[in-house]
Design a protein around this motif. Structure first.
Motif: not given
Length: 179
Positions: A82-93
């Motif tokens: 989650l540290y400085l994550a892109a929107a796509e990474t956040l959506l994966d989470i």
């Protein structure tokens, strides 16, 4: 129904000569804003089944001050992704969240959080507000008419709440470096 709450960390300081961005603390105004937002969360009776957060110091401090205003522990699960994550990474989470969780809060950083909110939300007045600016210590609550987090899709959510510190206390309003 799944409810995703996105909380951007409160305002951090650039005056502290820390070696790493990860270690930047909140400034006094950010601490006050987080406590104010925590009180608003308590007043609106917001609850969360799970909280996932960046382990950056400014997020840890934001959550501590939110808890002070909220009056209860949030017990976050800190996730380095989650540290400085892109929107796509956040959506994966979001999509990997256990379906037993109905109300998920993610606490992190811009621009990823703002981009995720705008990616997921369909048209509406609160989406338009979020598109103008997603300030520090702001909460966006997005509702999805799905039974499984894996089914959360772009443009299918509705922003049901958009709580900015300045809406709660005008002294917490924007200034030249309120990003």
């Amino acid at each position: 129904m799944k409810i995703l709450t996105l909380l951007r960390h409160a305002k951090s300081t650039w005056d502290d000569p820390v070696a790493r961005d990860f270690d930047r603390p909140l400034n006094r105004r950010g601490r006050r804003a987080a406590q104010t937002v925590g009180r608003a969360m308590r007043a609106e009776k917001l609850i969360f089944d799970a909280v996932r957060a960046s382990p950056a110091l400014r997020v840890v401090e934001t959550l501590a001050d939110i808890e002070t205003g909220y009056g209860r522990a949030l017990s976050p699960d800190y996730d380095q992704r989650l540290y400085l994550a892109a929107a796509e990474t956040l959506l994966d989470i979001v999509r990997e969240t256990d379906d037993g969780v109905e109300r998920l809060m993610i606490v992190g950083h811009n621009p990823g959080l703002e981009r995720l909110a705008l990616m997921l939300a369909g048209p509406g007045a609160l989406r338009e507000e979020a598109a103008v600016k997603y300030p520090t210590a702001t909460i966006a609550e997005i509702r999805f008419d799905v039974a499984h987090w894996a089914d959360v899709a772009e443009g299918e959510g509705t922003i049901a709440r958009f709580i900015r510190p300045r809406d709660l206390d005008p002294e917490l309003g924007p200034d030249e470096d309120s990003y």
